[in-house]
Design a protein around this motif. Structure first.
Motif, PDB file in Angstrom:
ATOM      1  N   HIS A  66       0.840  -1.203   0.000  1.00 11.35           N
ATOM      2  CA  HIS A  66       0.000   0.000   0.000  1.00 11.35           C
ATOM      3  C   HIS A  66       0.876   1.254   0.000  1.00 11.35           C
ATOM      4  O   HIS A  66       0.607   2.218  -0.727  1.00 11.35           O
ATOM      5  N   ILE A  67       1.927   1.235   0.801  1.00 13.80           N
ATOM      6  CA  ILE A  67       2.855   2.371   0.836  1.00 13.80           C
ATOM      7  C   ILE A  67       3.467   2.591  -0.541  1.00 13.80           C
ATOM      8  O   ILE A  67       3.502   3.716  -1.053  1.00 13.80           O
ATOM      9  N   LEU A  68       3.932   1.521  -1.179  1.00 15.01           N
ATOM     10  CA  LEU A  68       4.603   1.634  -2.465  1.00 15.01           C
ATOM     11  C   LEU A  68       3.652   2.100  -3.553  1.00 15.01           C
ATOM     12  O   LEU A  68       4.009   2.928  -4.393  1.00 15.01           O
ATOM     13  N   ARG A  69       2.439   1.563  -3.564  1.00 16.33           N
ATOM     14  CA  ARG A  69       1.475   1.987  -4.585  1.00 16.33           C
ATOM     15  C   ARG A  69       1.165   3.475  -4.461  1.00 16.33           C
ATOM     16  O   ARG A  69       1.135   4.205  -5.451  1.00 16.33           O
ATOM     17  N   ASP A  70       0.899   3.926  -3.241  1.00 17.36           N
ATOM     18  CA  ASP A  70       0.581   5.342  -3.044  1.00 17.36           C
ATOM     19  C   ASP A  70       1.782   6.227  -3.347  1.00 17.36           C
ATOM     20  O   ASP A  70       1.633   7.339  -3.869  1.00 17.36           O
ATOM     21  N   LEU A  71       2.979   5.737  -3.027  1.00 17.30           N
ATOM     22  CA  LEU A  71       4.181   6.506  -3.340  1.00 17.30           C
ATOM     23  C   LEU A  71       4.349   6.655  -4.847  1.00 17.30           C
ATOM     24  O   LEU A  71       4.628   7.756  -5.352  1.00 17.30           O
ATOM     25  N   LEU A  72       4.167   5.570  -5.583  1.00 18.99           N
ATOM     26  CA  LEU A  72       4.306   5.629  -7.042  1.00 18.99           C
ATOM     27  C   LEU A  72       3.251   6.539  -7.654  1.00 18.99           C
ATOM     28  O   LEU A  72       3.531   7.284  -8.597  1.00 18.99           O
ATOM     29  N   GLU A  73       2.039   6.481  -7.116  1.00 21.14           N
ATOM     30  CA  GLU A  73       0.982   7.357  -7.645  1.00 21.14           C
ATOM     31  C   GLU A  73       1.333   8.823  -7.395  1.00 21.14           C
ATOM     32  O   GLU A  73       1.202   9.666  -8.287  1.00 21.14           O
ATOM     33  N   PRO A 129       7.238  -5.850  -5.776  1.00 24.61           N
ATOM     34  CA  PRO A 129       6.192  -6.806  -5.404  1.00 24.61           C
ATOM     35  C   PRO A 129       5.081  -6.824  -6.446  1.00 24.61           C
ATOM     36  O   PRO A 129       4.856  -5.836  -7.154  1.00 24.61           O
ATOM     37  N   ALA A 130       4.356  -7.947  -6.523  1.00 21.30           N
ATOM     38  CA  ALA A 130       3.356  -8.129  -7.577  1.00 21.30           C
ATOM     39  C   ALA A 130       2.333  -6.998  -7.660  1.00 21.30           C
ATOM     40  O   ALA A 130       2.057  -6.488  -8.757  1.00 21.30           O
ATOM     41  N   PRO A 131       1.716  -6.551  -6.554  1.00 17.88           N
ATOM     42  CA  PRO A 131       0.729  -5.464  -6.670  1.00 17.88           C
ATOM     43  C   PRO A 131       1.332  -4.175  -7.221  1.00 17.88           C
ATOM     44  O   PRO A 131       0.699  -3.456  -8.000  1.00 17.88           O
ATOM     45  N   VAL A 132       2.568  -3.885  -6.807  1.00 16.50           N
ATOM     46  CA  VAL A 132       3.235  -2.674  -7.292  1.00 16.50           C
ATOM     47  C   VAL A 132       3.602  -2.838  -8.758  1.00 16.50           C
ATOM     48  O   VAL A 132       3.480  -1.913  -9.565  1.00 16.50           O
ATOM     49  N   GLU A 137       2.890  -1.410 -14.445  1.00 22.28           N
ATOM     50  CA  GLU A 137       2.599  -1.875 -15.803  1.00 22.28           C
ATOM     51  C   GLU A 137       1.370  -1.172 -16.362  1.00 22.28           C
ATOM     52  O   GLU A 137       1.339  -0.802 -17.546  1.00 22.28           O
ATOM     53  N   ALA A 138       0.354  -0.961 -15.534  1.00 18.68           N
ATOM     54  CA  ALA A 138      -0.849  -0.260 -15.988  1.00 18.68           C
ATOM     55  C   ALA A 138      -0.531   1.200 -16.324  1.00 18.68           C
ATOM     56  O   ALA A 138      -1.030   1.743 -17.317  1.00 18.68           O
TER      57      ALA A 138
END
Length: 216
Positions: A66-73, A129-132, A137-138
């Motif tokens: 969750h941290i990584l996804r929000d950071l990338l966004e 990690p897979a979710p990130v 990729e999206a």
């Protein structure tokens, strides 16, 4: 009688409003990525470096992914804002060579100006990690679609250009920019923005030379 020694308590981080705390924790995760790589980001690592307890981190994020996804966004939005000024609002009469050259130069300048941000964005996808990885990729697929749409507009009216595989061309162009950004991050003295921009311009000029626009 000797007095028992006590371990000094770790000082607590000052209280912050939730929005500021979230930004602080994302900044901390970015710092970890730049120092030790994406695999080093964890709730424990973020809490320790930020000087807060694990519950404080869990109050903002469910886990490291969750941290990584929000950071990338967040960093992706800031990166697009960096590049927004180099793309003409009206592409109808724009010169495609000049547009792509400006985008390339703007991109490489942005990477040099904010290397921490771009390391997080340009890290190889297969190390995440897979979710990130799916998120990245999206995001790249969306960029390729935008680049392909712009390329089709520039190729319109050029004899023979209707046979060009525009989607694959957009993939190649985006990969060229991303790989150039990685080279710049790894060795800016050897691969400065101007050198990378010159190559980008050469590639697009060489391609368009095969499909010159007809004069009306």
């Amino acid at each position: 009688m000797a007095r028992a020694q006590t371990t000094p308590k770790r000082p607590y981080a000052p209280r912050l409003p939730p929005v500021e705390r979230r930004e602080q924790l994302l900044d901390t995760a970015l710092e970890i990525i730049n120092a030790d790589g994406v695999a080093a980001v964890s709730v424990d690592a973020v809490a320790r470096l930020a000087g807060v307890t694990r519950p404080v981190v869990y109050g903002q994020f469910t886990d490291a992914n969750h941290i990584l996804r929000d950071l990338l966004e967040r960093e992706g939005q800031r990166a697009l804002a960096q590049l927004a000024d180099v793309v003409p609002a009206d592409l109808a009469d724009a010169d495609p060579v000049e547009v792509f050259t400006a985008v390339a130069r703007g991109f490489f300048d942005a990477v040099l100006a904010h290397p921490a941000r771009w390391r997080a964005i340009l890290l190889p996808v297969d190390t995440s990690p897979a979710p990130v990885r799916k998120y990245k990729e999206a995001a790249e697929a969306d960029l390729r679609t935008r680049l392909a749409d712009t390329t089709r507009r520039f190729l319109r009216g050029r004899p023979g250009a209707e046979t060009v595989d525009v989607d694959l061309l957009a993939h190649v162009l985006l990969t060229t920019l991303e790989d150039g950004g990685r080279l710049l991050l790894r060795d800016p003295a050897t691969y400065p923005p101007q050198r990378l921009t010159d190559l980008a311009r050469f590639l697009i000029e060489t391609f368009l030379h095969r499909y010159p626009r007809t004069t009306r």
